[in-house]
Write an enzyme that holds these catalytic residues in place. Structure first.
Site, mmCIF file in Angstrom:
data_model
loop_
_atom_site.group_PDB
_atom_site.id
_atom_site.type_symbol
_atom_site.label_atom_id
_atom_site.label_comp_id
_atom_site.label_asym_id
_atom_site.label_seq_id
_atom_site.Cartn_x
_atom_site.Cartn_y
_atom_site.Cartn_z
ATOM 1 N N THR A 78 6.885 -14.839 -26.489
ATOM 2 C CA THR A 78 7.576 -15.883 -27.251
ATOM 3 C C THR A 78 6.978 -17.275 -27.009
ATOM 4 O O THR A 78 7.561 -18.270 -27.415
ATOM 5 C CB THR A 78 9.073 -15.925 -26.892
ATOM 6 O OG1 THR A 78 9.216 -16.110 -25.475
ATOM 7 C CG2 THR A 78 9.780 -14.646 -27.308
ATOM 8 N N THR A 81 2.879 -18.112 -22.112
ATOM 9 C CA THR A 81 1.619 -18.637 -21.568
ATOM 10 C C THR A 81 1.467 -20.123 -21.882
ATOM 11 O O THR A 81 1.053 -20.911 -21.023
ATOM 12 C CB THR A 81 0.432 -17.845 -22.148
ATOM 13 O OG1 THR A 81 0.637 -16.449 -21.913
ATOM 14 C CG2 THR A 81 -0.880 -18.275 -21.513
ATOM 15 N N TRP A 82 1.812 -20.501 -23.095
ATOM 16 C CA TRP A 82 1.717 -21.903 -23.522
ATOM 17 C C TRP A 82 2.717 -22.779 -22.776
ATOM 18 O O TRP A 82 2.352 -23.841 -22.249
ATOM 19 C CB TRP A 82 1.960 -21.966 -25.027
ATOM 20 C CG TRP A 82 1.728 -23.309 -25.663
ATOM 21 C CD1 TRP A 82 0.939 -24.324 -25.199
ATOM 22 C CD2 TRP A 82 2.292 -23.782 -26.892
ATOM 23 N NE1 TRP A 82 0.972 -25.398 -26.060
ATOM 24 C CE2 TRP A 82 1.794 -25.083 -27.111
ATOM 25 C CE3 TRP A 82 3.150 -23.215 -27.833
ATOM 26 C CZ2 TRP A 82 2.146 -25.840 -28.228
ATOM 27 C CZ3 TRP A 82 3.495 -23.963 -28.946
ATOM 28 C CH2 TRP A 82 3.003 -25.260 -29.132
ATOM 29 N N HIS A 137 10.862 -13.314 -17.052
ATOM 30 C CA HIS A 137 11.298 -12.735 -18.318
ATOM 31 C C HIS A 137 12.716 -12.173 -18.182
ATOM 32 O O HIS A 137 13.252 -11.599 -19.141
ATOM 33 C CB HIS A 137 10.362 -11.600 -18.740
ATOM 34 C CG HIS A 137 9.007 -12.048 -19.206
ATOM 35 N ND1 HIS A 137 8.824 -13.146 -20.018
ATOM 36 C CD2 HIS A 137 7.773 -11.527 -18.979
ATOM 37 C CE1 HIS A 137 7.530 -13.285 -20.270
ATOM 38 N NE2 HIS A 137 6.878 -12.330 -19.659
ATOM 39 N N SER A 167 3.681 -9.655 -31.905
ATOM 40 C CA SER A 167 2.859 -10.109 -30.789
ATOM 41 C C SER A 167 2.951 -9.135 -29.625
ATOM 42 O O SER A 167 1.945 -8.802 -28.988
ATOM 43 C CB SER A 167 3.287 -11.512 -30.363
ATOM 44 O OG SER A 167 2.465 -12.010 -29.334
ATOM 45 N N TYR A 225 10.026 -21.819 -30.206
ATOM 46 C CA TYR A 225 8.569 -21.818 -30.360
ATOM 47 C C TYR A 225 8.152 -22.566 -31.619
ATOM 48 O O TYR A 225 7.203 -23.365 -31.598
ATOM 49 C CB TYR A 225 8.082 -20.367 -30.410
ATOM 50 C CG TYR A 225 6.593 -20.215 -30.567
ATOM 51 C CD1 TYR A 225 5.752 -20.311 -29.456
ATOM 52 C CD2 TYR A 225 6.022 -19.957 -31.801
ATOM 53 C CE1 TYR A 225 4.372 -20.160 -29.590
ATOM 54 C CE2 TYR A 225 4.650 -19.797 -31.944
ATOM 55 C CZ TYR A 225 3.829 -19.907 -30.836
ATOM 56 O OH TYR A 225 2.471 -19.763 -30.977
ATOM 57 N N ARG A 296 -4.101 -14.206 -28.770
ATOM 58 C CA ARG A 296 -4.420 -13.463 -29.987
ATOM 59 C C ARG A 296 -4.473 -14.403 -31.181
ATOM 60 O O ARG A 296 -5.535 -14.719 -31.685
ATOM 61 C CB ARG A 296 -3.398 -12.344 -30.208
ATOM 62 C CG ARG A 296 -3.809 -11.338 -31.292
ATOM 63 C CD ARG A 296 -2.784 -10.222 -31.407
ATOM 64 N NE ARG A 296 -1.499 -10.699 -31.895
ATOM 65 C CZ ARG A 296 -1.183 -10.809 -33.179
ATOM 66 N NH1 ARG A 296 -2.055 -10.473 -34.110
ATOM 67 N NH2 ARG A 296 0.008 -11.262 -33.542
ATOM 68 N N LYS A 297 -3.311 -14.914 -31.628
ATOM 69 C CA LYS A 297 -3.283 -15.824 -32.779
ATOM 70 C C LYS A 297 -2.394 -17.041 -32.554
ATOM 71 O O LYS A 297 -2.714 -18.141 -32.979
ATOM 72 C CB LYS A 297 -2.817 -15.076 -34.030
ATOM 73 C CG LYS A 297 -3.853 -14.139 -34.625
ATOM 74 C CD LYS A 297 -3.377 -13.637 -35.990
ATOM 75 C CE LYS A 297 -4.437 -12.785 -36.659
ATOM 76 N NZ LYS A 297 -3.972 -12.295 -37.993
#
Length: 336
Positions: A78, A81-82, A137, A167, A225, A296-297
């Site tokens: 979700t 990482t960012w 998580h 994802s 997000y 990924r994207k």
């Protein structure tokens, strides 16, 4: 000491593994190395893999957070990482020049440890002692009382459920051995929609943190997000304020906010050599994962490239029903 096989405290005379073996379990849409479907165990209303559940039970029994700690919480895929990269770079900007930030040579998961994965394996280990950040998580209602009953701050991020599933499915497929036939995306979607997913049901995961944020707004920051994508600068400054590291007028004038955003951007992070060819251990069982799996994207609406509209409609209907009367609407509702 092997913390995860300890019989201390409330574990009675059973090891954590023995306790887990007594729980309800079922197969989920995720393949193991032997081509078997992974087994998830139901604990306190949610589904966990055994290794994460061992760590969670240990944390419930033993973990004590730093008094000034901030927990970065999320459901998998979700924006974890960012968000971890943003939180770490904000909190360490006076310690590291942005050009020498550890994020240039390490994935953010190596900078901020997971409560249920790395910390139980080595509870005395401090990644950055003067940066009291950790992540999870784990659903809010499963967090140790030592966290929910403390002054520990929590930052939570959620995401459109269909994008989240897509994802996750791609991540799980990459995690499986190359010679293994993976679970069809339609089968995985149906399990997700029925609530059978790791750390799920997803709607209950969201609702736990959402309700807690309404009860304790000074302690829990609830992010979306899609809002973070559309209004990154606004929410980066909000995140900095919340974790006690606000940007000064001089920093804003000198472009520090923009440099942190650039440092943590998908374009920059996915292009780093460490994230193209590096690896890291994900915790308890010392499983090594390629860092590239996490990049990924990062697109809003990517579900359109993988699922028919009727599946998106099905998921939206489920979420509307599950979130009814909660006051929460998914998707971007930002108006900073």
């Amino acid at each position: 000491m092997n913390y995860l096989n300890s019989a201390d405290g409330n574990t009675t005379n059973c090891t954590y593994s023995a306790r887990i073996s007594l729980l309800p379990h079922r197969s989920i849409a995720m393949k193991e190395a032997n081509n078997d479907l992974a087994q998830a165990y139901e604990y306190q209303g949610f589904w966990f893999l055994k290794q994460a559940l061992r760590g969670l039970i240990w944390a419930q029994d033993h973990f004590k957070p730093h008094p000034a700690a901030t927990l970065v919480a999320s459901y998998p895929k979700t924006g974890t990482t960012w968000l971890k990269a943003l939180a770490f770079s904000i909190a360490t900007r006076n310690r590291f020049d942005l050009s020498s930030n550890p994020l240039e040579t390490s994935i953010s998961h190596q900078c901020i440890p997971f409560l249920e994965l790395e910390i139980p394996r080595s509870p005395s280990h401090k990644y950055y002692p003067d940066v009291p950040l950790f992540s999870t998580h784990v659903p809010y209602t499963c967090l140790p009382d030592s966290i929910t009953g403390s002054d520990c701050k929590i930052v939570y991020i959620c995401r459109d459920p269909t994008d989240t599933f897509v994802s996750w499915w791609h991540f799980a497929r990459k995690r499986a051995p190359e010679d293994v036939e993976f679970v069809p995306i339609e089968e995985g979607f149906q399990q997700f929609a029925e609530g059978y997913s790791l750390y799920g049901p997803y709607w209950e995961h969201i609702l736990g943190y959402w309700r807690a944020s309404l009860d304790r707004p000074d302690q829990i920051l609830f992010l979306k997000y899609e809002d973070l994508v559309l209004n990154t600068s606004f929410y980066v400054k909000k995140l900095a304020d919340f974790i006690g590291s606000p940007f000064s007028i001089e920093e804003e004038r000198d472009g520090v906010v923009e440099r942190i955003i650039d440092l943590c951007s998908f374009k920059h992070m996915s292009g780093l050599e460490v994230n193209k060819s590096g690896e890291h251990s994900n915790g308890l069982d010392h499983v090594t994962l390629p860092n590239s799996m996490y990049f990924r994207k990062a697109e809003v609406g990517d579900w359109k490239n993988h699922l028919p509209a009727k599946m998106k409609e099905q998921m939206d209907q489920i979420m509307e029903l599950k979130l009814r009367d909660s006051g929460l609407a998914l998707g971007s509702t930002s108006n900073p």
